[in-house]
Scaffold this motif. Structure first.
Motif, short mmCIF file in Angstrom:
data_model
loop_
_atom_site.label_atom_id
_atom_site.label_comp_id
_atom_site.label_asym_id
_atom_site.label_seq_id
_atom_site.Cartn_x
_atom_site.Cartn_y
_atom_site.Cartn_z
N ALA A 8 30.08 19.77 47.93
CA ALA A 8 31.01 20.84 48.28
C ALA A 8 32.46 20.43 48.15
N GLU A 9 32.79 19.21 48.56
CA GLU A 9 34.19 18.78 48.54
C GLU A 9 34.73 18.57 47.13
N LYS A 10 33.85 18.54 46.13
CA LYS A 10 34.29 18.34 44.75
C LYS A 10 34.10 19.58 43.89
N TYR A 11 33.66 20.67 44.51
CA TYR A 11 33.38 21.90 43.78
C TYR A 11 34.61 22.42 43.03
N ASN A 12 35.74 22.54 43.70
CA ASN A 12 36.93 23.11 43.06
C ASN A 12 37.38 22.30 41.85
N ALA A 13 37.39 20.97 41.99
CA ALA A 13 37.79 20.13 40.86
C ALA A 13 36.81 20.28 39.71
N PHE A 14 35.53 20.31 40.03
CA PHE A 14 34.50 20.47 38.99
C PHE A 14 34.67 21.81 38.29
N ARG A 15 34.83 22.87 39.07
CA ARG A 15 34.97 24.22 38.52
C ARG A 15 36.16 24.31 37.56
N THR A 16 37.27 23.73 37.94
CA THR A 16 38.47 23.75 37.10
C THR A 16 38.23 22.99 35.80
N THR A 17 37.64 21.81 35.89
CA THR A 17 37.43 20.98 34.71
C THR A 17 36.41 21.59 33.76
N VAL A 18 35.36 22.20 34.29
CA VAL A 18 34.37 22.85 33.42
C VAL A 18 35.05 23.93 32.57
N GLY A 19 35.97 24.64 33.16
CA GLY A 19 36.68 25.68 32.43
C GLY A 19 37.53 25.17 31.28
N GLU A 20 37.76 23.86 31.27
CA GLU A 20 38.56 23.25 30.20
C GLU A 20 37.71 22.69 29.06
N LEU A 21 36.39 22.78 29.18
CA LEU A 21 35.50 22.22 28.17
C LEU A 21 35.36 23.10 26.93
N GLY A 22 35.74 24.34 27.03
CA GLY A 22 35.63 25.25 25.90
C GLY A 22 36.28 26.57 26.26
N TYR A 23 36.02 27.57 25.45
CA TYR A 23 36.55 28.91 25.70
C TYR A 23 35.64 29.60 26.71
N VAL A 24 36.21 30.04 27.84
CA VAL A 24 35.43 30.71 28.88
C VAL A 24 35.28 32.17 28.49
N SER A 25 34.05 32.57 28.15
CA SER A 25 33.80 33.96 27.76
C SER A 25 33.30 34.79 28.95
N PHE A 26 32.85 34.13 30.01
CA PHE A 26 32.39 34.84 31.20
C PHE A 26 32.46 33.88 32.38
N SER A 27 32.86 34.40 33.53
CA SER A 27 32.91 33.59 34.75
C SER A 27 32.63 34.49 35.95
N ASN A 28 31.84 34.00 36.86
CA ASN A 28 31.50 34.75 38.06
C ASN A 28 31.31 33.76 39.21
N GLU A 29 31.86 34.07 40.38
CA GLU A 29 31.69 33.22 41.55
C GLU A 29 31.22 34.05 42.72
N SER A 30 30.40 33.44 43.57
CA SER A 30 29.94 34.10 44.78
C SER A 30 29.80 33.06 45.88
N THR A 31 29.83 33.53 47.12
CA THR A 31 29.69 32.66 48.28
C THR A 31 28.71 33.30 49.24
N GLU A 32 27.82 32.48 49.79
CA GLU A 32 26.84 32.96 50.76
C GLU A 32 26.98 32.11 52.03
N ASP A 33 27.13 32.77 53.17
CA ASP A 33 27.20 32.06 54.45
C ASP A 33 25.80 31.95 55.02
N ILE A 34 25.27 30.74 55.05
CA ILE A 34 23.93 30.51 55.59
C ILE A 34 24.01 29.86 56.97
N GLY A 35 25.14 29.99 57.63
CA GLY A 35 25.35 29.37 58.94
C GLY A 35 24.31 29.77 59.96
#
Length: 174
Positions: free
Chosen positions: A93-120
């Motif tokens: 979880a603590e590395k998600y944002n950095a990973f997400r940003t870097t993945v977007g730099e690997l090529g042309y992003v033709s689609f992106s979708n994010e969601s969050t689920e609270d399982i507390g």
């Protein structure tokens, strides 16, 4: 002589919230929330193999792993013919944002979708059940130590086995 003091009234505290500010947005989130963040990204690249190798390096560098990996297309005579891949990647979880940003730099992003689920609620319910089962396990072990008849020993060991199975099940769920 002093008069006895009245018992303190019971107080129920509202859950704590924290505020996170992002790019032009602010989000209030429960401090005790257990969030699962999911992201789907479709990339286009002209260097399929190099991009996949970089993705593997990135996942490894972030301490993640591939839960599922599939590659489609290509051909014996033309390995670059319309290839695609699907990956389910788990990232801490603590590395998600950095990973997400870097993945977007690997090529042309033709689609992106994010969601969050609270399982507390599910998490804390499972945690409470686990605590109750451990208490039950301790009590059964104490009774087993005091058991005198073979029938009692067999009954208690059977019940203890059931409780240990449930503890393992709930522990793996957490």
């Amino acid at each position: 002589m002093e008069a006895p003091s009245a018992p303190a009234p019971s107080v129920t505290l509202a859950p704590e919230y924290s505020m996170t500010a992002g790019a032009g947005e602010s989000v209030y989130q429960r401090v005790d929330a257990k969030l699962i963040r999911r992201c789907t990204v479709e990339l286009q690249t002209t260097e399929f193999d190099a991009t996949i190798n970089t993705l593997y390096e990135l996942v490894d560098a972030q301490g993640g792993y591939f839960e599922n990996s599939s590659v489609y297309g290509g051909g014996y005579y033309n390995s670059n013919a319309r290839r695609s891949g699907e990956y389910v990647i788990r990232i801490p979880a603590e590395k998600y944002n950095a990973f997400r940003t870097t993945v977007g730099e690997l090529g042309y992003v033709s689609f992106s979708n994010e969601s969050t689920e609270d399982i507390g609620a599910q998490y804390y319910d499972t945690e409470a059940r686990l605590k109750t089962l451990r208490t039950k396990q301790d009590r059964l072990q104490m009774l087993l130590e005091k058991a005198e008849t073979m029938e009692d020993i067999i009954t208690l060991e059977s019940a203890l086995g059931d409780v240990e199975y449930e503890i393992e099940r709930y522990s793996s769920t957490l």
